[in-house]
Design a protein around this motif. Structure first.
Motif, PDB file in Angstrom:
ATOM      1  N   GLU A  39       0.834  -1.212   0.000  1.00  0.00           N
ATOM      2  CA  GLU A  39       0.000   0.000   0.000  1.00  0.00           C
ATOM      3  C   GLU A  39       0.865   1.257   0.000  1.00  0.00           C
ATOM      4  O   GLU A  39       0.649   2.185  -0.790  1.00  0.00           O
ATOM      5  CB  GLU A  39      -0.902  -0.002   1.227  1.00  0.00           C
ATOM      6  CG  GLU A  39      -1.727   1.261   1.385  1.00  0.00           C
ATOM      7  CD  GLU A  39      -2.395   1.369   2.748  1.00  0.00           C
ATOM      8  OE1 GLU A  39      -2.783   2.484   3.124  1.00  0.00           O
ATOM      9  OE2 GLU A  39      -2.520   0.339   3.436  1.00  0.00           O
ATOM     10  N   GLY A  87      -3.066   2.201  -3.926  1.00  0.00           N
ATOM     11  CA  GLY A  87      -2.673   1.609  -2.659  1.00  0.00           C
ATOM     12  C   GLY A  87      -3.614   0.514  -2.182  1.00  0.00           C
ATOM     13  O   GLY A  87      -3.169  -0.531  -1.698  1.00  0.00           O
ATOM     14  N   ASP A  88      -4.900   0.737  -2.326  1.00  0.00           N
ATOM     15  CA  ASP A  88      -5.871  -0.265  -1.871  1.00  0.00           C
ATOM     16  C   ASP A  88      -5.749  -1.549  -2.676  1.00  0.00           C
ATOM     17  O   ASP A  88      -5.778  -2.653  -2.119  1.00  0.00           O
ATOM     18  CB  ASP A  88      -7.294   0.288  -1.984  1.00  0.00           C
ATOM     19  CG  ASP A  88      -7.569   1.407  -0.993  1.00  0.00           C
ATOM     20  OD1 ASP A  88      -6.834   1.491   0.019  1.00  0.00           O
ATOM     21  OD2 ASP A  88      -8.503   2.189  -1.228  1.00  0.00           O
ATOM     22  N   SER A 139      -2.521  -3.401  -1.754  1.00  0.00           N
ATOM     23  CA  SER A 139      -2.648  -4.056  -0.454  1.00  0.00           C
ATOM     24  C   SER A 139      -3.461  -5.343  -0.584  1.00  0.00           C
ATOM     25  O   SER A 139      -3.090  -6.394  -0.041  1.00  0.00           O
ATOM     26  CB  SER A 139      -3.314  -3.113   0.548  1.00  0.00           C
ATOM     27  OG  SER A 139      -3.494  -3.747   1.796  1.00  0.00           O
TER      28      SER A 139
END
Length: 237
Positions: free
Chosen positions: A117, A212-213, A216
């Motif tokens: 992330e 980022g999401d 992750s």
């Protein structure tokens, strides 16, 4: 030789306490004294029953978890999940330092989901080039298992470095020895190398896209996927 006090108390010599308890508990499970589905009594009570300290009892239970007889659920208890010994071909999930692959998976999910992330949000051109060069090398159709494991470790370390958080990088490096040991065990599973490379590409794609999401989630799923594979490999026949 056991001391008189040990003999009177029924305690076993300290050097083999946990092993002896594990063997005894295993024998009771295979004999049906603890049937599949049964919940063991609390650790403190078990330790008293077997005449050992709680740490020795904990090690014995852990050994039988690794062997596939027990499953521990935090806050719920320890349950018998199998009453037959594993065959010789069943996957060995014990790692150096007394850790298990389950320990490593939990740590990796925590670390890698966050580093991916942050890497997506802080990616530099330098780190992008390094990550892409590692993936390019790993895409060699003739790559050996040994070489892929090396690049696998470099990929995850580079993502951790790209996160820009030196403490997260340090935590990743503290897992490196167990990671390499684990990787050398699982890389021989059919299709594992190819699936791992696809997962790495998905993680990298999300990082480069600065999502980022998504990065992750991809990192978490990467670890969870092999965890599911090993659970299938280790399931009693």
């Amino acid at each position: 030789m056991a001391s008189t006090e040990e003999s009177r108390s029924g305690r076993m010599p300290r050097a083999r306490l946990s092993d002896a308890v594990a063997h005894k508990l295993e024998a009771q499970i295979t004999a049906g004294e603890y049937p599949v589905g049964a919940k063991l009594m609390p650790e403190h009570d078990l330790a008293q029953q077997y005449g050992v300290g709680r740490s020795s009892m904990r090690e014995a239970v852990r050994a039988l978890e690794v062997a596939g007889y027990l499953r521990s659920t935090h806050g719920v208890g320890v349950f018998v999940i199998n009453d037959h010994p594993r065959s010789a071909g069943v996957f060995d999930q014990v790692l150096t330092g007394g850790y298990t692959m389950s320990d490593l998976f939990e740590a990796r999910i925590a670390v890698e989901s966050k580093t991916a992330e942050l890497a997506a949000r802080r990616l530099t051109d330098h780190h992008r080039e390094l990550i892409q060069s590692i993936l390019a090398a790993a895409s060699d159709p003739d790559i050996s298992h040994e070489r892929f494991v090396e690049l696998d470790g470099r990929f995850h370390r580079q993502v951790a470095e790209a996160s820009g958080n030196p403490l997260l990088l340090h935590i990743w490096e503290s897992l490196a020895a167990q990671f390499v040991e684990y990787s050398n065990k699982v890389i021989t599973l059919p299709g594992r190398l190819e699936r791992a490379h696809r997962d790495h590409c998905a993680i990298a794609e999300a990082i480069v896209a600065r999502d980022g999401d998504k990065a992750s989630t991809a990192a978490r799923e990467h670890v969870s996927a092999v965890q599911r594979e090993l659970q299938h490999e280790s399931a009693p026949a």
